[in-house]
Design an enzyme around this catalytic site. Structure first.
Site, PDB file in Angstrom:
ATOM      1  N   ASN A   1      28.445 -13.137 -21.619  1.00  0.00           N
ATOM      2  CA  ASN A   1      26.995 -13.287 -21.430  1.00  0.00           C
ATOM      3  C   ASN A   1      26.346 -12.161 -22.213  1.00  0.00           C
ATOM      4  O   ASN A   1      26.305 -11.027 -21.762  1.00  0.00           O
ATOM      5  CB  ASN A   1      26.662 -13.184 -19.935  1.00  0.00           C
ATOM      6  CG  ASN A   1      25.161 -13.175 -19.686  1.00  0.00           C
ATOM      7  OD1 ASN A   1      24.365 -13.464 -20.591  1.00  0.00           O
ATOM      8  ND2 ASN A   1      24.766 -12.830 -18.460  1.00  0.00           N
ATOM      9  N   TRP A   2      25.882 -12.494 -23.396  1.00  0.00           N
ATOM     10  CA  TRP A   2      25.339 -11.449 -24.285  1.00  0.00           C
ATOM     11  C   TRP A   2      23.989 -10.937 -23.815  1.00  0.00           C
ATOM     12  O   TRP A   2      23.504  -9.921 -24.311  1.00  0.00           O
ATOM     13  CB  TRP A   2      25.195 -12.004 -25.701  1.00  0.00           C
ATOM     14  CG  TRP A   2      26.493 -12.186 -26.442  1.00  0.00           C
ATOM     15  CD1 TRP A   2      27.770 -12.067 -25.925  1.00  0.00           C
ATOM     16  CD2 TRP A   2      26.654 -12.511 -27.825  1.00  0.00           C
ATOM     17  NE1 TRP A   2      28.689 -12.311 -26.908  1.00  0.00           N
ATOM     18  CE2 TRP A   2      28.043 -12.583 -28.086  1.00  0.00           C
ATOM     19  CE3 TRP A   2      25.761 -12.748 -28.870  1.00  0.00           C
ATOM     20  CZ2 TRP A   2      28.549 -12.875 -29.355  1.00  0.00           C
ATOM     21  CZ3 TRP A   2      26.263 -13.048 -30.137  1.00  0.00           C
ATOM     22  CH2 TRP A   2      27.644 -13.102 -30.368  1.00  0.00           C
ATOM     23  N   LYS A   3      23.346 -11.658 -22.918  1.00  0.00           N
ATOM     24  CA  LYS A   3      21.997 -11.283 -22.460  1.00  0.00           C
ATOM     25  C   LYS A   3      21.062 -11.160 -23.675  1.00  0.00           C
ATOM     26  O   LYS A   3      21.205 -11.907 -24.622  1.00  0.00           O
ATOM     27  CB  LYS A   3      22.055 -10.018 -21.610  1.00  0.00           C
ATOM     28  CG  LYS A   3      23.122 -10.140 -20.505  1.00  0.00           C
ATOM     29  CD  LYS A   3      23.054  -9.084 -19.458  1.00  0.00           C
ATOM     30  CE  LYS A   3      24.175  -9.329 -18.435  1.00  0.00           C
ATOM     31  NZ  LYS A   3      24.142  -8.430 -17.307  1.00  0.00           N
TER      32      LYS A   3
ATOM     33  N   GLU B   1      19.716 -11.777 -12.909  1.00  0.00           N
ATOM     34  CA  GLU B   1      18.574 -11.178 -13.625  1.00  0.00           C
ATOM     35  C   GLU B   1      17.412 -12.168 -13.715  1.00  0.00           C
ATOM     36  O   GLU B   1      16.249 -11.776 -13.673  1.00  0.00           O
ATOM     37  CB  GLU B   1      19.030 -10.705 -15.019  1.00  0.00           C
ATOM     38  CG  GLU B   1      19.827  -9.409 -14.930  1.00  0.00           C
ATOM     39  CD  GLU B   1      20.884  -9.241 -16.007  1.00  0.00           C
ATOM     40  OE1 GLU B   1      20.821  -9.920 -17.037  1.00  0.00           O
ATOM     41  OE2 GLU B   1      21.798  -8.413 -15.795  1.00  0.00           O
TER      42      GLU B   1
ATOM     43  N   HIS C   1      21.328 -16.868 -13.192  1.00  0.00           N
ATOM     44  CA  HIS C   1      21.825 -15.489 -13.254  1.00  0.00           C
ATOM     45  C   HIS C   1      20.937 -14.589 -12.405  1.00  0.00           C
ATOM     46  O   HIS C   1      19.722 -14.798 -12.331  1.00  0.00           O
ATOM     47  CB  HIS C   1      21.838 -15.012 -14.713  1.00  0.00           C
ATOM     48  CG  HIS C   1      22.551 -13.708 -14.874  1.00  0.00           C
ATOM     49  ND1 HIS C   1      21.936 -12.511 -14.614  1.00  0.00           N
ATOM     50  CD2 HIS C   1      23.835 -13.419 -15.216  1.00  0.00           C
ATOM     51  CE1 HIS C   1      22.817 -11.532 -14.804  1.00  0.00           C
ATOM     52  NE2 HIS C   1      23.973 -12.058 -15.173  1.00  0.00           N
TER      53      HIS C   1
ATOM     54  N   SER D   1      30.733  -6.007 -14.156  1.00  0.00           N
ATOM     55  CA  SER D   1      31.529  -4.905 -14.689  1.00  0.00           C
ATOM     56  C   SER D   1      33.002  -5.251 -14.888  1.00  0.00           C
ATOM     57  O   SER D   1      33.875  -4.399 -14.730  1.00  0.00           O
ATOM     58  CB  SER D   1      31.383  -3.651 -13.809  1.00  0.00           C
ATOM     59  OG  SER D   1      30.034  -3.235 -13.781  1.00  0.00           O
TER      60      SER D   1
ATOM     61  N   GLY E   1      29.414  -9.321 -19.174  1.00  0.00           N
ATOM     62  CA  GLY E   1      28.196  -8.852 -19.827  1.00  0.00           C
ATOM     63  C   GLY E   1      28.520  -7.785 -20.859  1.00  0.00           C
ATOM     64  O   GLY E   1      28.903  -8.077 -21.995  1.00  0.00           O
ATOM     65  N   GLY E   2      28.395  -6.537 -20.458  1.00  0.00           N
ATOM     66  CA  GLY E   2      28.561  -5.395 -21.361  1.00  0.00           C
ATOM     67  C   GLY E   2      29.799  -5.482 -22.232  1.00  0.00           C
ATOM     68  O   GLY E   2      29.736  -5.258 -23.458  1.00  0.00           O
TER      69      GLY E   2
ATOM     70  N   GLY F   1      26.496  -4.554 -14.470  1.00  0.00           N
ATOM     71  CA  GLY F   1      26.031  -3.499 -15.369  1.00  0.00           C
ATOM     72  C   GLY F   1      26.072  -2.104 -14.763  1.00  0.00           C
ATOM     73  O   GLY F   1      25.509  -1.166 -15.299  1.00  0.00           O
TER      74      GLY F   1
ATOM     75  N   GLU G   1      28.829 -13.350  -8.848  1.00  0.00           N
ATOM     76  CA  GLU G   1      28.480 -12.035  -9.387  1.00  0.00           C
ATOM     77  C   GLU G   1      27.732 -11.222  -8.332  1.00  0.00           C
ATOM     78  O   GLU G   1      26.527 -11.418  -8.138  1.00  0.00           O
ATOM     79  CB  GLU G   1      27.587 -12.188 -10.620  1.00  0.00           C
ATOM     80  CG  GLU G   1      28.235 -12.968 -11.744  1.00  0.00           C
ATOM     81  CD  GLU G   1      27.594 -12.649 -13.090  1.00  0.00           C
ATOM     82  OE1 GLU G   1      28.317 -12.164 -13.970  1.00  0.00           O
ATOM     83  OE2 GLU G   1      26.381 -12.845 -13.250  1.00  0.00           O
TER      84      GLU G   1
HETATM   85  P1  PGA Z   1      28.299  -6.886 -16.709  1.00  0.00           P
HETATM   86  O1  PGA Z   1      27.386  -8.200 -16.576  1.00  0.00           O
HETATM   87  O2  PGA Z   1      29.660  -7.376 -17.124  1.00  0.00           O
HETATM   88  O3  PGA Z   1      27.622  -6.056 -17.753  1.00  0.00           O
HETATM   89  O4  PGA Z   1      28.318  -6.244 -15.372  1.00  0.00           O
HETATM   90  C1  PGA Z   1      27.877  -9.393 -16.038  1.00  0.00           C
HETATM   91  C2  PGA Z   1      26.782 -10.411 -15.987  1.00  0.00           C
HETATM   92  O5  PGA Z   1      25.638 -10.044 -15.722  1.00  0.00           O
HETATM   93  O6  PGA Z   1      27.027 -11.618 -16.204  1.00  0.00           O
END
Ligand code: PGA
Length: 251
Positions: free
Chosen positions: A9-11, A96, A94, A212, A233-234, A172, A166
């Protein structure tokens, strides 16, 4: 047997140019992977990503989709627009989106419906906040998200759905749920789907962990019997890190 699915998930990261470069670097590193590999890129990078993944085992994903086919919805993108770009997966709900953009279980439900109608596959996100976990409401919250989010779906539609569990407090933050914690919560999610929809579907349903997850902890998490993949994500923003998650068995 549930085929593992590792999705990046590149956001809101990577321009078209950066997208092409990152995928070019990633391609040889994930070639022949046992898991299904997906990158969910920003809308503006979809065309570049589509070109960059051609002929590889990397599948293309988006990060949201609107429920209407077209109309006065400034800033939104429809399922048929994604289909035209050969998008295969779309992330919906998601945390966010829920936290910053007013996404609710009802809008999640509507978006999933539109995605499935257009034959997109869905990565539907659920998860509890830290406060909800601390006050012992995790199971209640997840149950509500599942019942409301999937309300009205036919059992066969679940074949096109992946759930991403999640925990919001792990996204994050560098704090992962322990493998046992994640496994137990995912087992609860599967049990809920079995109870509310169908045990057969629940047995087939792929449920990812996200929050994470990285090159270091992927192997331990993926060794858990209930965890069928990861939403990353990251660690999906660097080809080497992401490929290590994809190839978790070789770490
Ligand atoms: P993260 O994000 O791996 O940076 O914690 C995961 C996500 O939000 O899908």
């Amino acid at each position: 047997m549930r085929t593992p699915i590792i999705a990046g998930n590149w956001k809101m990261n990577n321009t078209q140019k950066q997208t092409a470069a990152l995928i070019a670097e990633l391609r040889p590193l994930v070639e022949g992977a046992e898991s299904e590999v997906v990158v969910c890129v920003p809308y503006t990078s979809l065309a570049a990503a589509r070109k960059a993944v051609r002929g590889s085992n990397i599948k293309l994903g988006a990060q949201n989709v609107h429920w209407a086919e077209s109309g006065a919805f400034t800033g939104e993108v429809s399922a048929s627009m994604l289909k035209e770009l050969k998008v295969e997966y779309v992330i919906i709900g998601h945390s966010e989106r829920r936290q910053y953009f007013g996404e609710t279980d009802a809008t999640v439900n509507a978006r999933i419906k539109a995605a499935l109608a257009a034959k997109l596959k869905v990565i539907a996100c659920v998860g509890e906040t830290l406060d909800e976990r601390m006050t012992g409401r995790t199971e209640q919250v997840l149950e509500e998200q599942i019942i409301r989010g999937f309300q009205g779906f036919k059992t066969r539609e679940f074949d096109k759905i992946v759930i991403a569990y999640e925990p919001v407090w792990a996204i994050g933050t560098g704090k992962t749920a322990t493998a046992e914690e994640a496994n137990a919560t995912i087992a609860f999610i599967r049990k809920t789907v079995a109870k509310k929809f169908s045990p057969l579907i629940a047995g087939r349903l792929r449920i990812q962990y996200g929050g994470s997850m990285n090159a270091k902890n992927a192997k331990e998490l993926m060794a858990m019997p209930e965890i069928d993949g990861g939403l990353i994500g990251g660690a999906s923003l660097k080809a080497e890190d992401f490929s290590k998650v994809v190839n978790y068995n070789n770490n």
